[in-house]
Design an enzyme around this catalytic site. Structure first.
Site, PDB file in Angstrom:
ATOM      1  N   ASP A 197       0.494  -9.338  12.909  1.00 18.89           N
ATOM      2  CA  ASP A 197      -0.179  -9.538  11.609  1.00 18.89           C
ATOM      3  C   ASP A 197       0.406 -10.751  10.894  1.00 18.89           C
ATOM      4  O   ASP A 197       0.645 -10.723   9.688  1.00 18.89           O
ATOM      5  CB  ASP A 197      -0.054  -8.276  10.736  1.00 18.89           C
ATOM      6  CG  ASP A 197      -1.060  -8.283   9.583  1.00 18.89           C
ATOM      7  OD1 ASP A 197      -0.858  -7.512   8.625  1.00 18.89           O
ATOM      8  OD2 ASP A 197      -2.018  -9.086   9.633  1.00 18.89           O
ATOM      9  N   SER A 242       0.848  -1.203   0.000  1.00 18.26           N
ATOM     10  CA  SER A 242       0.000   0.000   0.000  1.00 18.26           C
ATOM     11  C   SER A 242       0.878   1.245   0.000  1.00 18.26           C
ATOM     12  O   SER A 242       0.492   2.287  -0.517  1.00 18.26           O
ATOM     13  CB  SER A 242      -0.872   0.019   1.250  1.00 18.26           C
ATOM     14  OG  SER A 242      -1.357  -1.260   1.507  1.00 18.26           O
ATOM     15  N   TYR A 243       2.051   1.169   0.650  1.00 14.02           N
ATOM     16  CA  TYR A 243       2.884   2.378   0.771  1.00 14.02           C
ATOM     17  C   TYR A 243       4.273   2.149   0.230  1.00 14.02           C
ATOM     18  O   TYR A 243       5.192   2.903   0.533  1.00 14.02           O
ATOM     19  CB  TYR A 243       3.000   2.776   2.260  1.00 14.02           C
ATOM     20  CG  TYR A 243       1.676   2.714   2.957  1.00 14.02           C
ATOM     21  CD1 TYR A 243       1.354   1.644   3.779  1.00 14.02           C
ATOM     22  CD2 TYR A 243       0.699   3.678   2.719  1.00 14.02           C
ATOM     23  CE1 TYR A 243       0.120   1.536   4.376  1.00 14.02           C
ATOM     24  CE2 TYR A 243      -0.545   3.583   3.311  1.00 14.02           C
ATOM     25  CZ  TYR A 243      -0.833   2.512   4.137  1.00 14.02           C
ATOM     26  OH  TYR A 243      -2.072   2.408   4.714  1.00 14.02           O
ATOM     27  N   LYS A 273      13.166  -2.079  -0.433  1.00 13.29           N
ATOM     28  CA  LYS A 273      11.806  -1.580  -0.251  1.00 13.29           C
ATOM     29  C   LYS A 273      11.888  -0.057  -0.284  1.00 13.29           C
ATOM     30  O   LYS A 273      12.655   0.536   0.472  1.00 13.29           O
ATOM     31  CB  LYS A 273      11.281  -2.076   1.096  1.00 13.29           C
ATOM     32  CG  LYS A 273       9.871  -1.685   1.440  1.00 13.29           C
ATOM     33  CD  LYS A 273       9.423  -2.549   2.625  1.00 13.29           C
ATOM     34  CE  LYS A 273       8.073  -2.180   3.131  1.00 13.29           C
ATOM     35  NZ  LYS A 273       7.562  -3.177   4.092  1.00 13.29           N
TER      36      LYS A 273
HETATM   37  N1  LIG Z   1      12.462  -9.116   1.128  1.00  9.70           N
HETATM   38  C1  LIG Z   1      11.642  -9.370   0.095  1.00  9.70           C
HETATM   39  N2  LIG Z   1      12.040 -10.180  -0.908  1.00  9.70           N
HETATM   40  C2  LIG Z   1      11.211 -10.446  -1.940  1.00  9.70           C
HETATM   41  N3  LIG Z   1       9.951  -9.952  -2.068  1.00  9.70           N
HETATM   42  C3  LIG Z   1       9.523  -9.135  -1.095  1.00  9.70           C
HETATM   43  C4  LIG Z   1      10.334  -8.789   0.022  1.00  9.70           C
HETATM   44  N4  LIG Z   1       9.632  -7.946   0.824  1.00  9.70           N
HETATM   45  C5  LIG Z   1       8.438  -7.776   0.234  1.00  9.70           C
HETATM   46  N5  LIG Z   1       8.353  -8.475  -0.918  1.00  9.70           N
HETATM   47  C6  LIG Z   1       7.180  -8.535  -1.792  1.00  9.70           C
HETATM   48  O1  LIG Z   1       6.843  -7.221  -2.197  1.00  9.70           O
HETATM   49  C7  LIG Z   1       5.447  -6.981  -2.020  1.00  9.70           C
HETATM   50  C8  LIG Z   1       5.247  -5.730  -1.204  1.00  9.70           C
HETATM   51  O2  LIG Z   1       5.742  -5.976   0.078  1.00  9.70           O
HETATM   52  P1  LIG Z   1       5.642  -4.822   1.180  1.00  9.70           P
HETATM   53  O3  LIG Z   1       6.100  -5.400   2.468  1.00  9.70           O
HETATM   54  O4  LIG Z   1       6.301  -3.608   0.675  1.00  9.70           O
HETATM   55  O5  LIG Z   1       4.111  -4.468   1.211  1.00  9.70           O
HETATM   56  P2  LIG Z   1       3.013  -5.394   1.903  1.00  9.70           P
HETATM   57  O6  LIG Z   1       3.303  -5.417   3.360  1.00  9.70           O
HETATM   58  O7  LIG Z   1       2.959  -6.676   1.168  1.00  9.70           O
HETATM   59  O8  LIG Z   1       1.713  -4.604   1.588  1.00  9.70           O
HETATM   60  P3  LIG Z   1       0.956  -3.738   2.674  1.00  9.70           P
HETATM   61  O9  LIG Z   1       1.922  -2.641   3.045  1.00  9.70           O
HETATM   62  O10 LIG Z   1      -0.241  -3.297   1.946  1.00  9.70           O
HETATM   63  O11 LIG Z   1       0.689  -4.679   3.830  1.00  9.70           O
HETATM   64  C9  LIG Z   1       4.848  -8.198  -1.354  1.00  9.70           C
HETATM   65  O12 LIG Z   1       4.083  -8.882  -2.319  1.00  9.70           O
HETATM   66  C10 LIG Z   1       6.009  -9.050  -0.969  1.00  9.70           C
HETATM   67  O13 LIG Z   1       5.739 -10.383  -1.317  1.00  9.70           O
END
Ligand SMILES: Nc1ncnc2c1ncn2[C@@H]1O[C@H](COP(=O)(O)OP(=O)(O)OP(=O)(O)O)[C@@H](O)[C@H]1O
Ligand SMILES: O=C(O)[C@@H]1CCC(=O)N(CCc2ccc(Cl)cc2)[C@H]1c1ccccc1Cl
Length: 327
Positions: free
Chosen positions: A158, A44-45, A63
């Site tokens: 969560d 989302s962010y 990220k």
């Molecule tokens: N360390 C990582 N390695 C590979 N993929 C990742 C990693 N961290 C996040 N992702 C992928 O990137 C996407 C976005 O992750 P992010 O944590 O930024 O947001 P989120 O927590 O999934 O979404 P929200 O903030 O809405 O809960 C997710 O689908 C996740 O599977």
């Protein structure tokens, strides 16, 4: 650069001044030290990119959060919680590691372990369900990571299959700590610090605002908003159920109906589940938080008989993914 970059947060550059004298300059890593590749996913962010460190050629997930968006959505607190939490959870193989952070005018950057295996939810959807061997392996790795988290005074709040990522060896890496609850750090609670206040203060951190994801939220969080370590074990019970059954235990046609099912403990087991798995799930899905199994109890539960925890668990090769076939 004479100094080989060892994934350190800073690089020491060796230069010479006007008189030819060697001088060492430390510079913080920044965007220019990485070559950014494809987008791995979007939140989302945030957007998460595959990135390669130009010096060490090591691959990371970076990220990226846009400051404008964070401020507009009033999520600045989330940014700091995620960073502070990840900085507390630095030495466990089951937790996504934060190597360093940096920023530029527009964005914040978190350099994280690359989890090229994707989300546990993704592989569960492909196989439908997990057989007992897979459920034990992934259940044990998730539990080992929760035990470590709790020992560092962190409540995730969560936990769900989307937040359990997998690395290149298909081993667990728990992520998404922006909504975690930080208890006073047990490592600072030495006897003379006087911080070891009444246990209730530490064991049960009040949280007025945050509620997790509907299907995995604990009844106490719905009833009186108090999250504790036991809330993570409720979510753990839901995850184990989902690995074996292919769906979460509480799923209504709407969030409201899902909440009704949770507070009424309204769920059934699919036929053919092994008795030890049913028993473990039943002892996690207990309405009264204090009566739920703790991580220590679960490790000693019959379902995990013979399952190594600790170092051996993280050296084991991940099992081939097979669906659960009732006997
Ligand atoms: N360390 C990582 N390695 C590979 N993929 C990742 C990693 N961290 C996040 N992702 C992928 O990137 C996407 C976005 O992750 P992010 O944590 O930024 O947001 P989120 O927590 O999934 O979404 P929200 O903030 O809405 O809960 C997710 O689908 C996740 O599977
Ligand atoms: O805590 C830190 O490590 C630094 C401290 C200095 C700093 O300015 N930041 C960024 C603070 C911040 C948080 C949110 C927005 Cl929208 C903008 C700036 C922090 C930061 C930098 C990069 C990535 C995350 C964070 Cl919290």
């Amino acid at each position: 650069e004479d100094w080989k970059d060892r994934g350190a947060a800073v690089i020491v550059k060796k230069e010479v001044d006007a008189s030819g004298k060697p001088v060492y300059r430390t510079v913080k890593k920044g965007v220019q030290d990485f070559s950014f590749g494809r987008i791995l996913g979007e939140g989302s962010y945030s957007s998460v990119y595959l990135a390669t460190d130009r010096q060490s050629l090591k691959e990371y997930a970076i990220k990226v959060l846009e400051k404008k968006h964070i401020i507009k959505e009033k999520k600045v607190k989330y940014v700091n919680i995620e960073k502070n939490t990840l900085n507390r959870l630095t030495d466990h193989p089951g937790i996504v590691r934060l190597y360093y952070t940096f920023q530029d005018e527009q964005s914040l950057y978190y350099v994280l372990d690359l989890c090229s295996g994707g989300e546990l939810l993704g592989i569960l959807k492909r196989t439908g369900t997990f057989d007992v061997e897979c459920t034990r392996f992934y259940g044990a790795q998730i539990l080992d990571a929760i035990r470590y988290m709790h020992s560092r005074g962190v409540i995730h709040r969560d936990l769900k299959p989307e937040n359990v990522l997998l690395d290149e060896n298909m081993h667990v890496k728990i992520t998404d700590f922006g909504t975690a609850k930080l208890l006073p750090d047990p490592r600072d609670l030495s006897a003379d610090s006087g911080l070891s206040g009444p246990l209730s203060l530490q064991g049960d951190s009040r949280s007025a605002s945050f509620v997790g994801t509907a299907e995995y939220v604990s009844p106490e969080l719905l009833m009186d908003k108090s999250a504790s370590k036991a809330s993570d074990l409720w979510a753990y019970g839901c995850i184990i159920y989902q690995l074996l059954a292919g769906r979460p235990p509480f799923k209504g046609g709407s969030e409201y109906l899902t909440f009704q099912k949770i507070v009424n403990l309204d769920y059934d087991f699919p036929p053919g589940l092994p008795p030890s798995a049913r028993d473990l799930i039943e002892r996690c899905l207990v309405l009264e938080p204090a009566r739920r199994l703790t991580t220590e109890h679960i490790m000693n539960h019959e379902f995990f008989d013979g399952q190594p925890f600790g170092r051996d668990l993280w050296r084991t090769k991940a099992p081939r993914l097979r669906p659960y076939v009732p006997p």
